[in-house]
Design a protein around this motif. Structure first.
Motif, PDB file in Angstrom:
ATOM      1  N   MET A   1       0.833  -1.203   0.000  1.00  0.00           N
ATOM      2  CA  MET A   1       0.000   0.000   0.000  1.00  0.00           C
ATOM      3  C   MET A   1       0.863   1.246   0.000  1.00  0.00           C
ATOM      4  SD  MET A   1      -2.773   1.313   2.849  1.00  0.00           S
ATOM      5  CE  MET A   1      -4.096   0.187   2.410  1.00  0.00           C
ATOM      6  N   LYS A   2       0.448   2.250  -0.785  1.00  0.00           N
ATOM      7  CA  LYS A   2       1.087   3.560  -0.781  1.00  0.00           C
ATOM      8  C   LYS A   2       0.024   4.621  -0.524  1.00  0.00           C
ATOM      9  CE  LYS A   2       4.780   2.322  -4.026  1.00  0.00           C
ATOM     10  NZ  LYS A   2       5.424   2.644  -5.331  1.00  0.00           N
ATOM     11  N   LEU A   3       0.389   5.666   0.199  1.00  0.00           N
ATOM     12  CA  LEU A   3      -0.528   6.752   0.526  1.00  0.00           C
ATOM     13  C   LEU A   3       0.028   8.071   0.015  1.00  0.00           C
ATOM     14  CD1 LEU A   3      -1.467   5.902   4.248  1.00  0.00           C
ATOM     15  CD2 LEU A   3      -2.604   5.161   2.146  1.00  0.00           C
ATOM     16  N   TYR A   4      -0.886   8.920  -0.482  1.00  0.00           N
ATOM     17  CA  TYR A   4      -0.507  10.225  -1.005  1.00  0.00           C
ATOM     18  C   TYR A   4      -1.483  11.269  -0.465  1.00  0.00           C
ATOM     19  CZ  TYR A   4       1.537   7.023  -4.481  1.00  0.00           C
ATOM     20  OH  TYR A   4       2.202   6.003  -5.115  1.00  0.00           O
ATOM     21  N   SER A   5      -0.944  12.354   0.074  1.00  0.00           N
ATOM     22  CA  SER A   5      -1.773  13.468   0.512  1.00  0.00           C
ATOM     23  C   SER A   5      -2.185  14.288  -0.709  1.00  0.00           C
ATOM     24  CB  SER A   5      -1.001  14.342   1.496  1.00  0.00           C
ATOM     25  OG  SER A   5      -1.784  15.410   1.957  1.00  0.00           O
ATOM     26  N   ILE A   6      -3.489  14.544  -0.840  1.00  0.00           N
ATOM     27  CA  ILE A   6      -4.027  15.267  -1.987  1.00  0.00           C
ATOM     28  C   ILE A   6      -4.686  16.554  -1.488  1.00  0.00           C
ATOM     29  CG2 ILE A   6      -5.642  15.194  -3.926  1.00  0.00           C
ATOM     30  CD1 ILE A   6      -3.296  13.261  -4.230  1.00  0.00           C
ATOM     31  N   ASN A   7      -4.018  17.679  -1.718  1.00  0.00           N
ATOM     32  CA  ASN A   7      -4.549  18.966  -1.288  1.00  0.00           C
ATOM     33  C   ASN A   7      -5.408  19.563  -2.392  1.00  0.00           C
ATOM     34  OD1 ASN A   7      -3.202  19.245   1.345  1.00  0.00           O
ATOM     35  ND2 ASN A   7      -1.335  19.207   0.115  1.00  0.00           N
ATOM     36  N   THR A   8      -6.645  19.925  -2.058  1.00  0.00           N
ATOM     37  CA  THR A   8      -7.564  20.448  -3.078  1.00  0.00           C
ATOM     38  C   THR A   8      -7.824  21.943  -2.917  1.00  0.00           C
ATOM     39  OG1 THR A   8      -9.617  20.027  -1.844  1.00  0.00           O
ATOM     40  CG2 THR A   8      -8.681  18.190  -3.083  1.00  0.00           C
ATOM     41  N   GLY A   9      -7.106  22.604  -2.016  1.00  0.00           N
ATOM     42  CA  GLY A   9      -7.293  24.031  -1.814  1.00  0.00           C
ATOM     43  C   GLY A   9      -7.713  24.355  -0.400  1.00  0.00           C
ATOM     44  N   LEU A  10      -7.817  25.649  -0.124  1.00  0.00           N
ATOM     45  CA  LEU A  10      -8.180  26.160   1.196  1.00  0.00           C
ATOM     46  C   LEU A  10      -9.509  26.896   1.118  1.00  0.00           C
ATOM     47  CD1 LEU A  10      -4.677  27.659   2.055  1.00  0.00           C
ATOM     48  CD2 LEU A  10      -5.574  25.477   2.884  1.00  0.00           C
ATOM     49  N   PHE A  11     -10.208  26.947   2.249  1.00  0.00           N
ATOM     50  CA  PHE A  11     -11.433  27.733   2.327  1.00  0.00           C
ATOM     51  C   PHE A  11     -11.553  28.304   3.728  1.00  0.00           C
ATOM     52  CE2 PHE A  11     -12.685  23.900   4.288  1.00  0.00           C
ATOM     53  CZ  PHE A  11     -14.013  23.868   4.670  1.00  0.00           C
ATOM     54  N   LYS A  12     -12.603  29.079   3.964  1.00  0.00           N
ATOM     55  CA  LYS A  12     -12.772  29.716   5.268  1.00  0.00           C
ATOM     56  C   LYS A  12     -14.179  29.458   5.797  1.00  0.00           C
ATOM     57  CE  LYS A  12      -9.437  33.491   4.734  1.00  0.00           C
ATOM     58  NZ  LYS A  12      -9.197  34.949   4.926  1.00  0.00           N
ATOM     59  N   LEU A  13     -14.256  29.248   7.119  1.00  0.00           N
ATOM     60  CA  LEU A  13     -15.531  29.131   7.811  1.00  0.00           C
ATOM     61  C   LEU A  13     -15.472  29.952   9.088  1.00  0.00           C
ATOM     62  CD1 LEU A  13     -16.376  25.316   7.530  1.00  0.00           C
ATOM     63  CD2 LEU A  13     -17.402  27.187   6.227  1.00  0.00           C
ATOM     64  N   ASP A  14     -16.639  30.314   9.588  1.00  0.00           N
ATOM     65  CA  ASP A  14     -16.732  31.104  10.812  1.00  0.00           C
ATOM     66  C   ASP A  14     -16.112  30.350  11.988  1.00  0.00           C
ATOM     67  OD1 ASP A  14     -18.242  33.520  12.175  1.00  0.00           O
ATOM     68  OD2 ASP A  14     -18.595  31.751  13.422  1.00  0.00           O
ATOM     69  N   GLY A  15     -15.232  31.024  12.717  1.00  0.00           N
ATOM     70  CA  GLY A  15     -14.542  30.380  13.823  1.00  0.00           C
ATOM     71  C   GLY A  15     -15.478  29.941  14.939  1.00  0.00           C
ATOM     72  N   GLY A  16     -16.488  30.743  15.225  1.00  0.00           N
ATOM     73  CA  GLY A  16     -17.449  30.353  16.252  1.00  0.00           C
ATOM     74  C   GLY A  16     -18.202  29.097  15.874  1.00  0.00           C
ATOM     75  N   THR A  80      -5.059  22.309  -6.358  1.00  0.00           N
ATOM     76  CA  THR A  80      -6.349  21.784  -6.782  1.00  0.00           C
ATOM     77  C   THR A  80      -6.257  20.268  -6.749  1.00  0.00           C
ATOM     78  OG1 THR A  80      -5.849  21.600  -9.142  1.00  0.00           O
ATOM     79  CG2 THR A  80      -6.653  23.739  -8.355  1.00  0.00           C
ATOM     80  N   LEU A  81      -7.400  19.613  -6.843  1.00  0.00           N
ATOM     81  CA  LEU A  81      -7.393  18.167  -6.861  1.00  0.00           C
ATOM     82  C   LEU A  81      -6.570  17.652  -8.044  1.00  0.00           C
ATOM     83  CD1 LEU A  81     -10.408  15.896  -6.066  1.00  0.00           C
ATOM     84  CD2 LEU A  81      -8.926  15.362  -7.975  1.00  0.00           C
ATOM     85  N   ASP A  82      -6.765  18.243  -9.209  1.00  0.00           N
ATOM     86  CA  ASP A  82      -6.059  17.762 -10.405  1.00  0.00           C
ATOM     87  C   ASP A  82      -4.554  17.993 -10.324  1.00  0.00           C
ATOM     88  OD1 ASP A  82      -8.217  16.726 -12.103  1.00  0.00           O
ATOM     89  OD2 ASP A  82      -8.954  18.776 -12.080  1.00  0.00           O
ATOM     90  N   THR A  83      -4.140  19.158  -9.842  1.00  0.00           N
ATOM     91  CA  THR A  83      -2.699  19.404  -9.756  1.00  0.00           C
ATOM     92  C   THR A  83      -2.057  18.517  -8.702  1.00  0.00           C
ATOM     93  OG1 THR A  83      -3.016  21.265  -8.205  1.00  0.00           O
ATOM     94  CG2 THR A  83      -2.915  21.785 -10.567  1.00  0.00           C
ATOM     95  N   SER A  84      -2.767  18.242  -7.637  1.00  0.00           N
ATOM     96  CA  SER A  84      -2.222  17.365  -6.593  1.00  0.00           C
ATOM     97  C   SER A  84      -2.108  15.925  -7.081  1.00  0.00           C
ATOM     98  CB  SER A  84      -3.101  17.434  -5.336  1.00  0.00           C
ATOM     99  OG  SER A  84      -3.024  18.703  -4.729  1.00  0.00           O
ATOM    100  N   LEU A  85      -3.116  15.457  -7.813  1.00  0.00           N
ATOM    101  CA  LEU A  85      -3.014  14.119  -8.404  1.00  0.00           C
ATOM    102  C   LEU A  85      -1.834  14.053  -9.365  1.00  0.00           C
ATOM    103  CD1 LEU A  85      -6.752  13.239  -9.211  1.00  0.00           C
ATOM    104  CD2 LEU A  85      -5.313  12.153  -7.468  1.00  0.00           C
ATOM    105  N   ALA A  86      -1.704  15.067 -10.217  1.00  0.00           N
ATOM    106  CA  ALA A  86      -0.631  15.080 -11.214  1.00  0.00           C
ATOM    107  C   ALA A  86       0.744  15.095 -10.562  1.00  0.00           C
ATOM    108  CB  ALA A  86      -0.794  16.286 -12.134  1.00  0.00           C
ATOM    109  N   ARG A  87       0.848  15.747  -9.403  1.00  0.00           N
ATOM    110  CA  ARG A  87       2.128  15.806  -8.698  1.00  0.00           C
ATOM    111  C   ARG A  87       2.624  14.409  -8.338  1.00  0.00           C
ATOM    112  NH1 ARG A  87       0.589  19.132  -4.717  1.00  0.00           N
ATOM    113  NH2 ARG A  87       0.788  20.884  -6.158  1.00  0.00           N
ATOM    114  N   HIS A  88       1.696  13.481  -8.162  1.00  0.00           N
ATOM    115  CA  HIS A  88       2.069  12.107  -7.823  1.00  0.00           C
ATOM    116  C   HIS A  88       1.990  11.170  -9.024  1.00  0.00           C
ATOM    117  CE1 HIS A  88       2.252  13.168  -3.615  1.00  0.00           C
ATOM    118  NE2 HIS A  88       1.021  13.649  -3.649  1.00  0.00           N
TER     119      HIS A  88
END
Length: 280
Positions: A1-16, A80-88
């Motif tokens: 098994m191999k694992l890869y972290s796939i970052n799809t971007g950042l977003f913001k939500l209310d802290g409360g 993005t999901l696509d760029t992260s997949l492509a990186r691997h």
């Protein structure tokens, strides 16, 4: 098994909303907010290469909604999901399975895309996995979660015959030889937490049971959780097991910490070491 972290971007939500009854003076020490009280969060997925299967756990928020819709979430970051997949070395067409921990928009939005003016599964060669209890919960949403379960994110999966259900009646289910599934019901009904055996360690993809490392103290429960007392009970039990057995936690939403281990302190279970998946 191999694992890869796939970052799809950042977003913001209310802290409360992210920390419920915990005062800002406390939660802002680990998750600082901007001038609008918004916290930056990751949408970090996990790619599992398991034999001839390539399993993507969650998909991020996607890109098919309107500009007005996305303006509520302040999407940013270069990944993005696509760029992260492509990186691997992978593309969407390589994915054989899309495993959705739950069907909230920031986890399942990328499961469906516009193709030739129609809503279609975004991964043309993949089957999609949820469970029947959560599916029924999502397609008949309560008022509290209705804004998080968007029909355009999930119904095309059923309509195109790509959806598969995992049995939810047991507390744990074996998905593959090294991939089992835990269930948690406090955040939303029948959320699934992948538990992976990797390099002789146990890694748990904690999804929204623990959105960030800042949520490790048991009372730190998001206002989004439909059953907060159950969330606390599930967190307490899981954290004890994870600390006792030296599990690695993989965070979906923490913008700073990708993985961590735990230790017992006078104040309860807290973070021990923080590291990236590549360091395991």
């Amino acid at each position: 098994m191999k694992l890869y972290s796939i970052n799809t971007g950042l977003f913001k939500l209310d802290g409360g909303a992210m920390f419920g009854v915990i005062p800002k003076t406390i939660w802002s020490k680990t998750n600082p907010a901007d001038e609008n009280n918004l916290c930056t969060l990751a949408m970090r997925c996990l790619l599992v290469e398991d034999g001839n299967r390539l399993i993507l756990i969650d998909t991020g928020i996607g890109n098919k909604q309107s500009e007005k819709f996305f303006s509520h979430y302040y999407l940013h970051g270069e990944d993005t999901l696509d760029t992260s997949l492509a990186r691997h070395g992978f593309s969407r067409n390589d994915i054989t399975d899309v495993f959705l921990t739950h069907l909230h928009l920031d986890h399942a939005g990328g499961a469906v895309a516009f193709e030739n003016g129609e809503l279609q599964p975004a991964f043309s060669n993949a089957v999609y996995w949820t469970n029947e209890k959560h599916w029924d919960w999502a397609v008949h949403p309560n008022e509290r979660e209705k804004a998080s379960f968007l029909s355009e994110n999930i119904l095309p999966l059923m309509e195109n015959g790509r959806l598969r259900f995992i049995p939810w009646q047991k507390e744990q289910y074996q998905f593959t030889d090294q991939f089992s599934i835990r269930f948690a019901h406090g955040h939303t009904s029948a959320m699934m937490l992948p538990q992976l055996t990797y390099k002789d360690r146990i890694i748990v993809f904690v999804a929204d049971l623990l959105p960030t490392a800042g949520h490790i103290p048991v009372p730190y429960v998001a206002g989004y959780d439909v059953f907060p007392l159950q969330s606390m009970s599930e967190k307490r039990e899981f954290l004890h097991e994870a600390q006792q057995n030296n599990y690695i936690l993989f965070f979906e939403h923490d913008p700073y910490a990708e993985c961590c281990t735990l230790r017992q302190t006078e104040k309860g279970i807290r973070i021990d070491k923080v590291f990236s998946l590549e360091d395991i």
